[in-house]
Design an enzyme around this catalytic site. Sequence first.
Site, short mmCIF file in Angstrom:
data_model
loop_
_atom_site.label_atom_id
_atom_site.label_comp_id
_atom_site.label_asym_id
_atom_site.label_seq_id
_atom_site.Cartn_x
_atom_site.Cartn_y
_atom_site.Cartn_z
CE LYS A 79 -5.56 35.98 -7.62
NZ LYS A 79 -4.84 35.57 -8.57
CB SER A 154 -6.58 36.24 -12.14
OG SER A 154 -5.49 35.24 -11.06
CB SER A 178 -2.46 35.93 -11.97
OG SER A 178 -3.50 35.51 -12.94
N1 GLN Z 1 -4.61 34.59 -17.36
C1 GLN Z 1 -3.72 33.13 -16.93
C2 GLN Z 1 -4.92 32.27 -16.75
O1 GLN Z 1 -6.31 32.81 -16.99
C3 GLN Z 1 -3.05 33.03 -15.64
C4 GLN Z 1 -3.80 33.12 -14.36
C5 GLN Z 1 -3.07 33.05 -13.23
O2 GLN Z 1 -1.91 33.01 -13.35
N2 GLN Z 1 -3.88 32.83 -12.30
O3 GLN Z 1 -4.94 31.16 -16.63
#
Ligand code: GLN
Length: 475
Positions: A79, A154, A178
Amino acid sequence: MPTGERSAPTLRDARAMLSGSSTVQDAVRQALSLEREKRDLNIFLETFDESALQQAERVDARRKAGDAGPLAGLVLSIKDNLCYKDHRVSASSRILGDFTSLFTATAVQRLIDADAVVLGRTNCDEFAMGSSNENSAFGAVKNPLDPSRVPGGSSGGAAASVAAGIVHAALGSDTGGSIRQPASFTGTVGLKPTYGRVSRYGLIAFASSFDQIGPFAHDVHDTARVYEVMAGHDPHDNTSSQRPVEPVDLEREPGTLRIAYYRECLERPGTDPEVVQHMQANIDRLKSEGHRVEPAELPMLEHLVPTYYILATAEASSNLARFDGIHYGHRSEKATSLEEIYRFSRSEGFGAEVQRRILLGTFVLSSGYYDAYYAKGQKVRRIIRDATLRTFNDHDLILLPTSPMTAFKRDALTDDPIAMYLQDIFTVQANLVGIPAISLPTGTHGNGMPFGTQLMAAPFQEARLLNAAATLFGA
Ligand code: GLN
């Protein structure tokens, strides 16, 4: 081999190919050509062709000499919030400009040392903030299973790189879901380890008390192999645990398991009825196989997401203060004073969602509001933690859906941040508490998209979690 398919989706397949005349360099070339074929999905921000082929050559030489590492043959994506020395990293943000990493994240280094090859860096939501991979400064990622839909976020690019068959495994990060939510949206396996199990050294921080690095793969076997290599204490990260890493045995009969589930998750109106039915079917099947599956109390389901967003944005506002137009990355050309350097560089460099979170986080930390929001949030986190850990006094696992719905259409939620935040309702608990959790592909919705089923375990019970994932779900 049909075009657009990888001939060896898993490490075992790759091994089988390598036992013939095929080389790791062939595998990397094949992955690179597949990536080019699928470029319209916008999965990779960059492939590292030269360093990947060089690493492959080294691994081939070691294989010949008979001393290849345990991940020889594994092609991996990382990532774009993981540092890899001499390679660019941007967190999918303009603010980092063309910043190049000065060192390699421990998790990445351990995989390289075990002879995995890093193919490239994957697109993600900017600074890992989002649930659909539509917040990237470099465009949205499309779901390889249905390009009209999002891959989740994400770590959407990471999940898609596995689902599209380009790589065997991917590294993502999970702050509030994410890894698990995009795994669920793309039909892959995604593991968030216990907080402190995998070093965060070299991970661009979003919310430091929540962030964990973890793997995506096609099956639990590869997920476990990557996890085992990455896990363990790292002197560079003093939140990484000293506890020895328990070996994972996927074949062992788990015996009768005590599995908790939450009625609240199934009864809440926002959950897709087919997701509920699918969970009910899993519960019934596990019971019929002799496991003890019973409802447990989940206090404050509706408070999980607000608590997460208060605490995570507070931490983010502090972590992101370092992107100031001076230390690294983008500096505004319009600025004529110090204050303008900060203001213009940050306004130009950060996208709308990141700015929203910095504002929210700064607000909840500001004097006069700190006690009402941040301190209160900390207390609620502790209550959620205590209640969740109590469940593990008499249960081995907690079973719940990964996400209240399957992969949604692109642009469907972009104008509604609250609806987007509610995507995380079933995933943030594991991060608030710091426990390990895995998402497994367990079936297909009427809309053709995969269901993700989530299992959570007590802290540092990854071996049990992975064993249960493999034995109960054959994933
Ligand atoms: N969707 C969650 C957020 O927007 C989790 C993001 C993540 O785990 N990096 O914060």
